[in-house]
Scaffold this motif. Structure first.
Motif, mmCIF file in Angstrom:
data_model
loop_
_atom_site.group_PDB
_atom_site.id
_atom_site.type_symbol
_atom_site.label_atom_id
_atom_site.label_comp_id
_atom_site.label_asym_id
_atom_site.label_seq_id
_atom_site.Cartn_x
_atom_site.Cartn_y
_atom_site.Cartn_z
ATOM 1 N N LEU A 1 48.048 1.763 1.438
ATOM 2 C CA LEU A 1 47.881 1.427 2.850
ATOM 3 C C LEU A 1 46.655 2.182 3.353
ATOM 4 N N TYR A 2 45.612 1.455 3.721
ATOM 5 C CA TYR A 2 44.372 2.083 4.198
ATOM 6 C C TYR A 2 44.464 2.410 5.681
ATOM 7 N N ASP A 3 44.934 1.460 6.490
ATOM 8 C CA ASP A 3 44.963 1.688 7.933
ATOM 9 C C ASP A 3 45.871 0.660 8.604
ATOM 10 N N VAL A 4 46.305 1.006 9.808
ATOM 11 C CA VAL A 4 47.083 0.113 10.662
ATOM 12 C C VAL A 4 46.432 0.137 12.034
ATOM 13 N N GLN A 5 46.166 -1.033 12.596
ATOM 14 C CA GLN A 5 45.599 -1.120 13.940
ATOM 15 C C GLN A 5 46.426 -2.102 14.759
ATOM 16 N N TYR A 6 46.744 -1.689 15.980
ATOM 17 C CA TYR A 6 47.430 -2.574 16.920
ATOM 18 C C TYR A 6 46.510 -2.711 18.122
ATOM 19 N N VAL A 7 45.962 -3.903 18.325
ATOM 20 C CA VAL A 7 44.951 -4.093 19.364
ATOM 21 C C VAL A 7 45.254 -5.338 20.193
ATOM 22 N N LYS A 8 44.755 -5.310 21.418
ATOM 23 C CA LYS A 8 44.836 -6.481 22.287
ATOM 24 C C LYS A 8 43.431 -7.056 22.399
ATOM 25 N N GLU A 9 43.321 -8.337 22.118
ATOM 26 C CA GLU A 9 42.045 -9.040 22.249
ATOM 27 C C GLU A 9 42.296 -10.261 23.118
ATOM 28 N N GLY A 10 41.717 -10.259 24.301
ATOM 29 C CA GLY A 10 42.010 -11.318 25.264
ATOM 30 C C GLY A 10 43.458 -11.203 25.675
ATOM 31 N N GLN A 11 44.187 -12.279 25.560
ATOM 32 C CA GLN A 11 45.602 -12.260 25.915
ATOM 33 C C GLN A 11 46.507 -12.016 24.707
ATOM 34 N N ASN A 12 45.929 -11.885 23.524
ATOM 35 C CA ASN A 12 46.715 -11.779 22.299
ATOM 36 C C ASN A 12 46.725 -10.361 21.740
ATOM 37 N N TYR A 13 47.860 -10.018 21.134
ATOM 38 C CA TYR A 13 48.002 -8.753 20.419
ATOM 39 C C TYR A 13 47.931 -9.024 18.922
ATOM 40 N N PHE A 14 47.306 -8.091 18.187
ATOM 41 C CA PHE A 14 47.167 -8.213 16.742
ATOM 42 C C PHE A 14 47.626 -6.918 16.083
ATOM 43 N N LEU A 15 48.471 -7.056 15.088
ATOM 44 C CA LEU A 15 48.836 -5.934 14.230
ATOM 45 C C LEU A 15 48.100 -6.160 12.923
ATOM 46 N N ARG A 16 47.122 -5.296 12.655
ATOM 47 C CA ARG A 16 46.281 -5.461 11.470
ATOM 48 C C ARG A 16 46.639 -4.379 10.448
ATOM 49 N N ILE A 17 46.981 -4.833 9.268
ATOM 50 C CA ILE A 17 47.333 -3.953 8.170
ATOM 51 C C ILE A 17 46.230 -4.074 7.128
ATOM 52 N N PHE A 18 45.602 -2.955 6.791
ATOM 53 C CA PHE A 18 44.518 -2.944 5.807
ATOM 54 C C PHE A 18 45.038 -2.306 4.521
ATOM 55 N N ILE A 19 44.875 -3.020 3.418
ATOM 56 C CA ILE A 19 45.375 -2.557 2.131
ATOM 57 C C ILE A 19 44.250 -2.460 1.112
ATOM 58 N N GLU A 20 44.495 -1.635 0.091
ATOM 59 C CA GLU A 20 43.568 -1.503 -1.027
ATOM 60 C C GLU A 20 44.379 -1.513 -2.312
ATOM 61 N N LYS A 21 43.711 -1.777 -3.421
ATOM 62 C CA LYS A 21 44.338 -1.576 -4.721
ATOM 63 C C LYS A 21 43.309 -0.958 -5.649
ATOM 64 N N GLU A 22 43.792 -0.489 -6.781
ATOM 65 C CA GLU A 22 42.955 0.316 -7.648
ATOM 66 C C GLU A 22 41.634 -0.333 -8.045
ATOM 67 N N ASN A 23 41.642 -1.622 -8.411
ATOM 68 C CA ASN A 23 40.383 -2.242 -8.819
ATOM 69 C C ASN A 23 39.536 -2.677 -7.622
ATOM 70 N N GLY A 24 40.087 -2.574 -6.407
ATOM 71 C CA GLY A 24 39.322 -2.841 -5.198
ATOM 72 C C GLY A 24 39.237 -4.275 -4.746
ATOM 73 N N ASP A 25 39.635 -5.220 -5.577
ATOM 74 C CA ASP A 25 39.507 -6.629 -5.223
ATOM 75 C C ASP A 25 40.794 -7.159 -4.602
ATOM 76 N N ILE A 26 40.833 -7.247 -3.284
ATOM 77 C CA ILE A 26 41.979 -7.802 -2.569
ATOM 78 C C ILE A 26 41.702 -9.280 -2.323
ATOM 79 N N ASP A 27 42.653 -10.138 -2.709
ATOM 80 C CA ASP A 27 42.479 -11.563 -2.461
ATOM 81 C C ASP A 27 43.626 -12.073 -1.589
#
Length: 108
Positions: A23-49
């Motif tokens: 788990l790299y980071d978690v962000q909870y943000v409001k953009e306009g009228q919408n809320y977004f929960l953004r979860i950023f992940i990584e893995k050992e080889n670095g290629d997230i698909d």
């Protein structure tokens, strides 16, 4: 909002690791009228698909719903932090010691 981010991070960190990611980071943000929960992940080889994002989404969705930390309707986004990742935490800075980084300031 940082409180929600911290709670969500603690809630899902172990599950994300059980799925084989960091788990790299978690962000909870409001953009306009919408809320977004953004979860950023990584893995050992670095290629997230898209399959990785789907796997984590499926793995944490029920956990998030049962904890019910976020009362507002929100969009859940799972992604890689990308090459232009934001260094928000002390661990991010420590992991990039000796690397070239771009720093943007709000004030001179």
């Amino acid at each position: 909002m940082a409180n929600i981010e911290e709670k969500v991070e603690q809630l899902i960190k172990t599950r994300v690791e059980e799925l084989g990611y960091q788990l790299y980071d978690v962000q909870y943000v409001k953009e306009g009228q919408n809320y977004f929960l953004r979860i950023f992940i990584e893995k050992e080889n670095g290629d997230i698909d898209l399959n990785d994002c789907e796997k984590v989404n499926d793995g944490i969705n029920e956990v998030l719903d049962s904890a019910d930390y976020i009362k507002d309707q929100y969009f859940l986004e799972i992604s890689s932090p990308g090459i232009e990742r934001i260094l928000r935490k002390e661990k991010h800075l420590e992991d990039n010691i000796g690397q070239k980084v771009c720093v943007n300031l709000f004030k001179p």
